[in-house]
Design a protein around this motif. Structure first.
Motif, PDB file in Angstrom:
ATOM      1  N   GLU A  84      10.348 -15.003   0.864  1.00 25.55           N
ATOM      2  CA  GLU A  84       9.249 -15.883   1.252  1.00 25.55           C
ATOM      3  C   GLU A  84       8.257 -16.126   0.123  1.00 25.55           C
ATOM      4  N   ASP A  85       8.448 -15.442  -1.018  1.00 23.64           N
ATOM      5  CA  ASP A  85       7.541 -15.578  -2.156  1.00 23.64           C
ATOM      6  C   ASP A  85       6.090 -15.303  -1.751  1.00 23.64           C
ATOM      7  N   LYS A  86       5.890 -14.144  -1.131  1.00 18.73           N
ATOM      8  CA  LYS A  86       4.554 -13.755  -0.689  1.00 18.73           C
ATOM      9  C   LYS A  86       4.272 -12.300  -1.047  1.00 18.73           C
ATOM     10  N   VAL A  87       2.976 -12.010  -1.178  1.00 20.35           N
ATOM     11  CA  VAL A  87       2.532 -10.645  -1.455  1.00 20.35           C
ATOM     12  C   VAL A  87       1.521 -10.243  -0.387  1.00 20.35           C
ATOM     13  N   LEU A  88       1.719  -9.063   0.208  1.00 21.89           N
ATOM     14  CA  LEU A  88       0.783  -8.547   1.196  1.00 21.89           C
ATOM     15  C   LEU A  88       0.122  -7.286   0.660  1.00 21.89           C
ATOM     16  N   LYS A  89      -1.180  -7.217   0.779  1.00 23.04           N
ATOM     17  CA  LYS A  89      -1.887  -5.981   0.458  1.00 23.04           C
ATOM     18  C   LYS A  89      -1.824  -5.092   1.687  1.00 23.04           C
ATOM     19  N   THR A  90      -1.468  -3.818   1.500  1.00 27.31           N
ATOM     20  CA  THR A  90      -1.245  -2.939   2.641  1.00 27.31           C
ATOM     21  C   THR A  90      -2.024  -1.640   2.512  1.00 27.31           C
ATOM     22  N   ASP A  91      -2.304  -1.037   3.651  1.00 27.40           N
ATOM     23  CA  ASP A  91      -2.977   0.263   3.680  1.00 27.40           C
ATOM     24  C   ASP A  91      -1.980   1.411   3.669  1.00 27.40           C
ATOM     25  N   GLY A  92      -0.694   1.080   3.728  1.00 27.05           N
ATOM     26  CA  GLY A  92       0.330   2.114   3.738  1.00 27.05           C
ATOM     27  C   GLY A  92       0.457   2.795   2.385  1.00 27.05           C
ATOM     28  N   ASN A  93       1.167   3.918   2.374  1.00 30.74           N
ATOM     29  CA  ASN A  93       1.363   4.673   1.138  1.00 30.74           C
ATOM     30  C   ASN A  93       2.527   4.097   0.344  1.00 30.74           C
ATOM     31  N   HIS A  94       2.380   4.134  -0.981  1.00 24.41           N
ATOM     32  CA  HIS A  94       3.457   3.649  -1.843  1.00 24.41           C
ATOM     33  C   HIS A  94       4.699   4.516  -1.632  1.00 24.41           C
ATOM     34  N   GLY A  95       5.845   3.871  -1.446  1.00 25.83           N
ATOM     35  CA  GLY A  95       7.081   4.605  -1.223  1.00 25.83           C
ATOM     36  C   GLY A  95       7.418   4.771   0.243  1.00 25.83           C
ATOM     37  N   PHE A 123       7.344  -8.515   8.890  1.00 20.16           N
ATOM     38  CA  PHE A 123       6.539  -9.013   7.771  1.00 20.16           C
ATOM     39  C   PHE A 123       5.591 -10.112   8.238  1.00 20.16           C
ATOM     40  N   ASP A 124       6.100 -11.040   9.028  1.00 17.67           N
ATOM     41  CA  ASP A 124       5.268 -12.136   9.542  1.00 17.67           C
ATOM     42  C   ASP A 124       4.138 -11.606  10.420  1.00 17.67           C
ATOM     43  N   HIS A 125       4.456 -10.583  11.199  1.00 14.66           N
ATOM     44  CA  HIS A 125       3.437  -9.980  12.061  1.00 14.66           C
ATOM     45  C   HIS A 125       2.351  -9.309  11.217  1.00 14.66           C
ATOM     46  N   MET A 126       2.755  -8.626  10.178  1.00 11.70           N
ATOM     47  CA  MET A 126       1.802  -7.962   9.289  1.00 11.70           C
ATOM     48  C   MET A 126       0.905  -8.984   8.596  1.00 11.70           C
ATOM     49  N   GLU A 127       1.507 -10.087   8.173  1.00 11.80           N
ATOM     50  CA  GLU A 127       0.738 -11.125   7.495  1.00 11.80           C
ATOM     51  C   GLU A 127      -0.284 -11.756   8.431  1.00 11.80           C
ATOM     52  N   GLU A 128       0.109 -11.972   9.667  1.00 13.94           N
ATOM     53  CA  GLU A 128      -0.762 -12.663  10.614  1.00 13.94           C
ATOM     54  C   GLU A 128      -1.902 -11.795  11.136  1.00 13.94           C
ATOM     55  N   TYR A 129      -1.616 -10.501  11.349  1.00 15.77           N
ATOM     56  CA  TYR A 129      -2.604  -9.671  12.043  1.00 15.77           C
ATOM     57  C   TYR A 129      -3.225  -8.552  11.205  1.00 15.77           C
ATOM     58  N   LYS A 130      -2.564  -8.107  10.150  1.00 16.38           N
ATOM     59  CA  LYS A 130      -3.014  -6.875   9.541  1.00 16.38           C
ATOM     60  C   LYS A 130      -3.294  -6.929   8.040  1.00 16.38           C
ATOM     61  N   LYS A 131      -2.736  -7.873   7.307  1.00 18.29           N
ATOM     62  CA  LYS A 131      -2.763  -7.776   5.856  1.00 18.29           C
ATOM     63  C   LYS A 131      -3.391  -8.998   5.177  1.00 18.29           C
ATOM     64  N   SER A 133      -2.834 -11.672   2.446  1.00 14.68           N
ATOM     65  CA  SER A 133      -1.611 -12.235   1.877  1.00 14.68           C
ATOM     66  C   SER A 133      -1.927 -13.312   0.853  1.00 14.68           C
ATOM     67  N   SER A 134      -0.980 -13.525  -0.036  1.00 11.31           N
ATOM     68  CA  SER A 134      -1.070 -14.599  -1.022  1.00 11.31           C
ATOM     69  C   SER A 134       0.348 -15.025  -1.381  1.00 11.31           C
ATOM     70  N   SER A 135       0.463 -16.224  -1.948  1.00  9.65           N
ATOM     71  CA  SER A 135       1.784 -16.788  -2.235  1.00  9.65           C
ATOM     72  C   SER A 135       2.134 -16.673  -3.709  1.00  9.65           C
ATOM     73  N   LEU A 136       3.432 -16.628  -3.975  1.00  5.72           N
ATOM     74  CA  LEU A 136       3.943 -16.562  -5.339  1.00  5.72           C
ATOM     75  C   LEU A 136       4.563 -17.894  -5.722  1.00  5.72           C
ATOM     76  N   MET A 137       4.360 -18.284  -6.988  1.00  6.06           N
ATOM     77  CA  MET A 137       4.959 -19.506  -7.513  1.00  6.06           C
ATOM     78  C   MET A 137       5.784 -19.157  -8.748  1.00  6.06           C
ATOM     79  N   PRO A 138       6.925 -19.833  -8.972  1.00  9.47           N
ATOM     80  CA  PRO A 138       7.716 -19.568 -10.176  1.00  9.47           C
ATOM     81  C   PRO A 138       6.884 -19.844 -11.431  1.00  9.47           C
ATOM     82  N   LEU A 139       6.846 -18.894 -12.329  1.00  7.33           N
ATOM     83  CA  LEU A 139       6.054 -19.060 -13.551  1.00  7.33           C
ATOM     84  C   LEU A 139       6.616 -20.175 -14.422  1.00  7.33           C
TER      85      LEU A 139
END
Length: 307
Positions: A84-95, A123-131, A133-139
């Motif tokens: 989906e070319d998206k990045v979500l910031k999360t409160d979860g632990n890395h790994g 992922f869609d649920h996390m984006e909508e309610y909890k996180k 989000s931002s989009s990625l574009m091909p460099l």
């Protein structure tokens, strides 16, 4: 009745009755259709029972996580969706990406009547309610018209690193994140608070420092759209730099020449219509003939009077 059914369900989970989590979810959906069950009581318990299954079956691969990567950057954790070319910031632990996805999956299942919940739905649920989000574009294929000046400077600095292949990266133009689609690494370009120069960060430390695209004069000329902000004096001063590319010099020279032509005084040339010129010559010739004729008559009269 509801408590007895839940008790039996918990017993089956503890005894590894279900071959996969998907099988368990289908069984839960079947129980929901039982008219003797109090759905509200049932749903409140379902989340706990699903969490119990995950705790006992850590190797279950029912939730396909392919296409999702968790990365850490400067103390924060992010989830990247390659599809989906998206990045979500999360409160979860890395790994703990799988653990976090399963927890959200269980939450959805407990309140959803549609049965199976896959990773994309999580992922869609996390984006909508909890996180956040931002989009990625091909460099390698950016629309510069929607990118602000500061972000353009960050992109120029990033691609100035000789080790970077732009076709391997996607960029978040809102936060200055660069995601390597090959290595699943996340980078950020930001200014060093002491030197005020750009640096590339990975994790919590700077991994690349360069002045390739830094500008001691404070100006950056890489596109025609950058030039109008500079005065003639500033532009000529910038032109004297020794680190400009051929393309940059060409742009500057063309702009200076354009301004020179624009400010050049204009001389108005009066152009007569050829017919008007002939008409004027004709009038002058006729007037001269009349004057000569009148003068000849007066001279003749004067001679007659003197006789």
């Amino acid at each position: 009745m509801t408590e007895m059914i839940l008790f039996d369900l918990e017993r089956k989970i503890n005894n590894n009755y279900f071959k996969s989590k998907n099988e368990l979810i289908k069984y839960i959906e079947l129980l929901r259709k039982n008219p003797q069950i109090d759905v509200n009581i049932f749903n409140k318990k379902v989340k706990q029972l699903l969490d119990l299954y995950d705790k006992l079956n850590t190797t279950d691969l029912s939730l396909n996580m392919e296409g999702y990567t968790d990365v850490k950057l400067d103390g924060s954790n992010y989830i990247v969706s390659s599809d989906e070319d998206k990045v979500l910031k999360t409160d979860g632990n890395h790994g703990d990406l799988s653990k976090e996805f399963k927890s959200i999956q269980n939450e959805i299942v407990a309140n959803n009547k549609d049965g199976k919940v896959n990773a994309d739905m999580v992922f869609d649920h996390m984006e909508e309610y909890k996180k956040e989000s931002s989009s990625l574009m091909p460099l390698s294929n950016l629309n510069v018209n929607i990118i602000n000046r500061e972000m353009l400077d960050k992109i120029r600095f990033f691609i100035g690193n000789q080790n970077i292949n732009i076709f391997d990266y996607k960029v978040d133009i809102n936060n200055g994140f660069f995601f390597n689609t090959v290595t699943d690494e996340l980078f950020e370009v930001r200014r060093n608070p002491q030197t005020l120069k750009y640096e590339i960060y990975k994790g919590g430390e700077a991994v690349y420092k360069s002045e390739t695209f830094e500008n001691n004069s404070g100006y950056s000329v890489n596109e025609v759209s950058d030039i109008p902000e500079l005065s003639d004096e500033e532009l000529m001063k910038y032109q004297a730099r020794t680190d400009l590319s051929y393309e940059q010099r060409r742009i500057i020279e063309e702009e200076l020449e354009r301004r020179k032509q624009k400010n050049k005084p204009k001389t108005r040339v009066l152009r007569l219509n050829p017919l008007e010129g002939n008409r004027a010559a004709f009038i002058k010739s006729s007037l001269l003939i009349i004057i000569i004729t009148i003068s000849s008559i007066m001279c003749a009269l004067l001679l007659l009077l003197l006789k």
